[in-house]
Motif scaffolding. Structure first.
Motif, PDB file in Angstrom:
ATOM      1  N   GLU A  56      -5.365  14.570  -1.220  1.00  0.00           N
ATOM      2  CA  GLU A  56      -6.070  15.292  -0.167  1.00  0.00           C
ATOM      3  C   GLU A  56      -5.506  16.683   0.068  1.00  0.00           C
ATOM      4  OE1 GLU A  56      -7.007  14.994   4.647  1.00  0.00           O
ATOM      5  OE2 GLU A  56      -6.041  13.310   3.623  1.00  0.00           O
ATOM      6  N   HIS A  57      -4.182  16.824   0.017  1.00  0.00           N
ATOM      7  CA  HIS A  57      -3.557  18.064   0.474  1.00  0.00           C
ATOM      8  C   HIS A  57      -3.152  19.046  -0.629  1.00  0.00           C
ATOM      9  CE1 HIS A  57      -3.379  16.924   4.718  1.00  0.00           C
ATOM     10  NE2 HIS A  57      -3.129  15.691   4.289  1.00  0.00           N
ATOM     11  N   ILE A  58      -2.795  18.572  -1.811  1.00  0.00           N
ATOM     12  CA  ILE A  58      -2.367  19.493  -2.869  1.00  0.00           C
ATOM     13  C   ILE A  58      -3.485  20.444  -3.293  1.00  0.00           C
ATOM     14  CG2 ILE A  58      -1.532  19.670  -5.253  1.00  0.00           C
ATOM     15  CD1 ILE A  58       0.600  18.875  -3.193  1.00  0.00           C
ATOM     16  N   PRO A  59      -4.743  20.005  -3.410  1.00  0.00           N
ATOM     17  CA  PRO A  59      -5.799  20.963  -3.758  1.00  0.00           C
ATOM     18  C   PRO A  59      -5.930  22.107  -2.750  1.00  0.00           C
ATOM     19  CG  PRO A  59      -6.565  18.723  -4.123  1.00  0.00           C
ATOM     20  CD  PRO A  59      -5.265  18.623  -3.380  1.00  0.00           C
TER      21      PRO A  59
ATOM     22  N   SER B 261       1.978  14.708  -6.818  1.00  0.00           N
ATOM     23  CA  SER B 261       1.530  16.096  -6.675  1.00  0.00           C
ATOM     24  C   SER B 261       1.381  16.769  -8.034  1.00  0.00           C
ATOM     25  CB  SER B 261       2.489  16.879  -5.775  1.00  0.00           C
ATOM     26  OG  SER B 261       3.800  16.912  -6.298  1.00  0.00           O
ATOM     27  N   VAL B 262       2.275  16.454  -8.955  1.00  0.00           N
ATOM     28  CA  VAL B 262       2.154  16.969 -10.328  1.00  0.00           C
ATOM     29  C   VAL B 262       0.871  16.453 -10.963  1.00  0.00           C
ATOM     30  CG1 VAL B 262       3.115  16.723 -12.670  1.00  0.00           C
ATOM     31  CG2 VAL B 262       4.597  17.375 -10.768  1.00  0.00           C
ATOM     32  N   GLY B 263       0.560  15.198 -10.724  1.00  0.00           N
ATOM     33  CA  GLY B 263      -0.654  14.617 -11.282  1.00  0.00           C
ATOM     34  C   GLY B 263      -1.913  15.298 -10.789  1.00  0.00           C
ATOM     35  N   VAL B 264      -1.929  15.715  -9.520  1.00  0.00           N
ATOM     36  CA  VAL B 264      -3.099  16.397  -8.968  1.00  0.00           C
ATOM     37  C   VAL B 264      -3.363  17.714  -9.715  1.00  0.00           C
ATOM     38  CG1 VAL B 264      -4.058  17.522  -6.919  1.00  0.00           C
ATOM     39  CG2 VAL B 264      -2.851  15.351  -6.683  1.00  0.00           C
ATOM     40  N   LEU B 265      -2.310  18.352 -10.206  1.00  0.00           N
ATOM     41  CA  LEU B 265      -2.469  19.607 -10.934  1.00  0.00           C
ATOM     42  C   LEU B 265      -2.639  19.405 -12.440  1.00  0.00           C
ATOM     43  CD1 LEU B 265      -0.011  22.052  -9.133  1.00  0.00           C
ATOM     44  CD2 LEU B 265      -2.395  21.532  -8.638  1.00  0.00           C
TER      45      LEU B 265
ATOM     46  N   ILE C 226       9.816   8.026  -1.081  1.00  0.00           N
ATOM     47  CA  ILE C 226       8.631   8.807  -0.740  1.00  0.00           C
ATOM     48  C   ILE C 226       8.687  10.164  -1.435  1.00  0.00           C
ATOM     49  CG2 ILE C 226       7.528  10.091   1.150  1.00  0.00           C
ATOM     50  CD1 ILE C 226       8.094   7.652   2.943  1.00  0.00           C
ATOM     51  N   LEU C 227       9.858  10.774  -1.479  1.00  0.00           N
ATOM     52  CA  LEU C 227      10.001  12.062  -2.141  1.00  0.00           C
ATOM     53  C   LEU C 227       9.780  11.939  -3.648  1.00  0.00           C
ATOM     54  CD1 LEU C 227      10.628  15.040  -2.149  1.00  0.00           C
ATOM     55  CD2 LEU C 227      13.072  14.490  -2.027  1.00  0.00           C
ATOM     56  N   ALA C 228      10.346  10.902  -4.259  1.00  0.00           N
ATOM     57  CA  ALA C 228      10.162  10.686  -5.698  1.00  0.00           C
ATOM     58  C   ALA C 228       8.690  10.473  -6.038  1.00  0.00           C
ATOM     59  CB  ALA C 228      10.995   9.495  -6.169  1.00  0.00           C
ATOM     60  N   LEU C 229       7.999   9.698  -5.225  1.00  0.00           N
ATOM     61  CA  LEU C 229       6.577   9.433  -5.442  1.00  0.00           C
ATOM     62  C   LEU C 229       5.735  10.691  -5.180  1.00  0.00           C
ATOM     63  CD1 LEU C 229       6.416   5.939  -3.709  1.00  0.00           C
ATOM     64  CD2 LEU C 229       6.114   6.359  -6.165  1.00  0.00           C
ATOM     65  N   SER C 230       6.109  11.467  -4.182  1.00  0.00           N
ATOM     66  CA  SER C 230       5.377  12.696  -3.865  1.00  0.00           C
ATOM     67  C   SER C 230       5.472  13.700  -5.005  1.00  0.00           C
ATOM     68  CB  SER C 230       5.928  13.315  -2.579  1.00  0.00           C
ATOM     69  OG  SER C 230       5.726  12.474  -1.469  1.00  0.00           O
TER      70      SER C 230
ATOM     71  N   ASN D  85       0.802  -1.224   0.000  1.00  0.00           N
ATOM     72  CA  ASN D  85       0.000   0.000   0.000  1.00  0.00           C
ATOM     73  C   ASN D  85       0.837   1.277   0.000  1.00  0.00           C
ATOM     74  OD1 ASN D  85      -2.547  -1.247   0.007  1.00  0.00           O
ATOM     75  ND2 ASN D  85      -2.443  -1.556   2.220  1.00  0.00           N
ATOM     76  N   ALA D  86       2.152   1.152  -0.113  1.00  0.00           N
ATOM     77  CA  ALA D  86       3.038   2.314   0.010  1.00  0.00           C
ATOM     78  C   ALA D  86       2.696   3.424  -0.987  1.00  0.00           C
ATOM     79  CB  ALA D  86       4.494   1.888  -0.159  1.00  0.00           C
ATOM     80  N   GLU D  87       2.594   3.069  -2.256  1.00  0.00           N
ATOM     81  CA  GLU D  87       2.336   4.098  -3.264  1.00  0.00           C
ATOM     82  C   GLU D  87       0.938   4.694  -3.107  1.00  0.00           C
ATOM     83  OE1 GLU D  87       3.584   3.691  -7.262  1.00  0.00           O
ATOM     84  OE2 GLU D  87       5.258   2.352  -6.788  1.00  0.00           O
ATOM     85  N   LYS D  88      -0.023   3.903  -2.692  1.00  0.00           N
ATOM     86  CA  LYS D  88      -1.380   4.414  -2.482  1.00  0.00           C
ATOM     87  C   LYS D  88      -1.416   5.414  -1.325  1.00  0.00           C
ATOM     88  CE  LYS D  88      -6.192   2.959  -1.872  1.00  0.00           C
ATOM     89  NZ  LYS D  88      -6.492   3.977  -0.832  1.00  0.00           N
ATOM     90  N   ILE D  89      -0.643   5.143  -0.284  1.00  0.00           N
ATOM     91  CA  ILE D  89      -0.596   6.065   0.855  1.00  0.00           C
ATOM     92  C   ILE D  89      -0.079   7.432   0.415  1.00  0.00           C
ATOM     93  CG2 ILE D  89       0.571   6.544   3.043  1.00  0.00           C
ATOM     94  CD1 ILE D  89       0.495   3.491   3.566  1.00  0.00           C
ATOM     95  N   VAL D  90       0.994   7.423  -0.375  1.00  0.00           N
ATOM     96  CA  VAL D  90       1.537   8.685  -0.876  1.00  0.00           C
ATOM     97  C   VAL D  90       0.529   9.380  -1.780  1.00  0.00           C
ATOM     98  CG1 VAL D  90       3.394   9.772  -2.201  1.00  0.00           C
ATOM     99  CG2 VAL D  90       3.905   7.804  -0.734  1.00  0.00           C
ATOM    100  N   SER D  91      -0.041   8.629  -2.700  1.00  0.00           N
ATOM    101  CA  SER D  91      -0.995   9.199  -3.650  1.00  0.00           C
ATOM    102  C   SER D  91      -2.209   9.793  -2.935  1.00  0.00           C
ATOM    103  CB  SER D  91      -1.443   8.123  -4.637  1.00  0.00           C
ATOM    104  OG  SER D  91      -2.431   8.613  -5.513  1.00  0.00           O
ATOM    105  N   ASP D  92      -2.752   9.076  -1.982  1.00  0.00           N
ATOM    106  CA  ASP D  92      -3.930   9.562  -1.258  1.00  0.00           C
ATOM    107  C   ASP D  92      -3.620  10.846  -0.493  1.00  0.00           C
ATOM    108  OD1 ASP D  92      -5.397   7.450  -2.202  1.00  0.00           O
ATOM    109  OD2 ASP D  92      -5.376   6.305  -0.321  1.00  0.00           O
TER     110      ASP D  92
END
Length: 326
Positions: free
Chosen positions: A47-50, A130-134, A122-126, A36-43
């Motif tokens: 939630e927070h980037i918007p 975060s780019v994807g959210v935008l 975690i930083l690479a995934l973040s 679930n590592a990547e899902k945790i970062v993605s979720d």
């Protein structure tokens, strides 16, 4: 699309060729140890980037700065100690934001899988999520990075490309990390979601060569507008300026169009059209589609994310991203 090649591919561009192994990094590294590592970062990012969109630019820049100093090993995340001053306190990193958020993601991941997922990953995934959210591209991130234990301000000051760099210096800096001119142009596209303080470019407006002049490579109308509405003095160190005015919350091609109009904020932005090869690449991008840009940007991000990684028995898996393990 000229030098960048045209692809009739739509959507978020999950690239098959990026799904292969990259050196000792590999896709799905945590599939068994922390599925679930990547899902945790993605979720977390969804939630927070918007709520704070500018964090996306900071995470992207943080990942870039991390990779340029000792490779992509999370060294930019370390705090200073009584014995050494860390990368966080280097000049290029003083305006980075989001360290607390990375620490929060780490806490969530540790609760799920203690001692398994590195801060570097975690930083690479973040940065990716975060780019994807935008509205930017999604790319598959090979994982398996381990964390470094050394973080030195002097190294960051010396190795991170500066906004005042000319093309020759930028090209050399990127080449030292096995990145091409094409990578330089594409990764500069991250400025589409960036902001900058006036002091990082005010010399171009007020005192370019030390005689009270402005940078002739910058559009004079844009200079006048910035001086009137934003950076009213050369010493203004608080006012924030969008690097892609009117579009800085959307990952798109607007940045490159501004560069061609001589409206990039930094000397390093203007430098992209001082070299025939890089200028041609910028023109190709503006003549292409967002999907073309997304595809190529994704490839350069994966390439950058491989710089001098620590894998296998090298480095460690930090329990807390700001501190080495005791």
């Amino acid at each position: 699309m000229g030098r960048l090649n045209s692809y009739g591919v739509m959507g978020v561009l999950v690239l098959a060729l990026l799904g292969t192994c990259h050196g000792e990094l590999k896709m799905g590294f945590y599939d068994k140890t922390c599925p679930n590592a990547e899902k945790i970062v993605s979720d977390f990012m969804k939630e927070h980037i918007p709520k704070v969109p500018i964090l996306a630019a900071s995470f992207l820049r943080m990942h870039f700065h991390d990779c340029f100093v000792r490779g992509c090993d999370g060294s930019v995340l370390l705090n200073s100690t009584s014995n050494s001053t860390s990368e966080k306190e280097a000049n290029p990193n003083l305006t980075l934001r989001g360290f607390d958020q990375i620490d929060r993601v780490k806490v969530l991941v540790e609760a799920e899988c203690p001692g398994v997922v590195s801060c570097a990953d975690i930083l690479a995934l973040s940065a990716r999520d975060s780019v994807g959210v935008l509205g930017g591209p999604f790319w598959k991130v090979p994982t398996g990075r381990r964390d470094g234990s050394v973080s030195l301000r002097a190294e960051a000051n010396a190795q991170i490309p500066a906004p005042t760099n000319n093309f020759t210096t930028l090209k050399e800096s990127f080449a030292n990390k096995s990145l091409s001119v094409k990578d330089l142009v594409l990764l500069s596209g991250g400025h589409t979601i960036g902001i900058a303080r006036c002091t990082s470019f005010s010399r171009r407006l007020y005192n370019f060569t030390g005689v009270g002049d402005q940078d002739p490579s910058m559009d004079s109308n844009y200079v006048a507008n910035l001086k009137q509405r934003k950076c009213r003095t050369q010493t203004d160190n608080t006012t924030i300026v969008e690097m892609d005015p009117g579009s800085f919350r959307t990952f798109d091609l607007s940045y490159y169009r501004l560069v061609l109009k001589r409206r990039g904020l930094f000397t390093s932005d203007a430098a992209l059209i001082t070299d025939s090869t890089s200028k041609s690449l910028v023109e190709d991008l503006t003549n292409g589609t967002p999907e073309d840009f997304f595809k190529e940007f994704a490839k350069s991000m994966v390439k950058m994310g491989e710089i001098d990684v620590k894998t296998g028995s090298s480095g460690e898996i930090r329990k807390h991203c700001a501190f080495v393990n005791s």
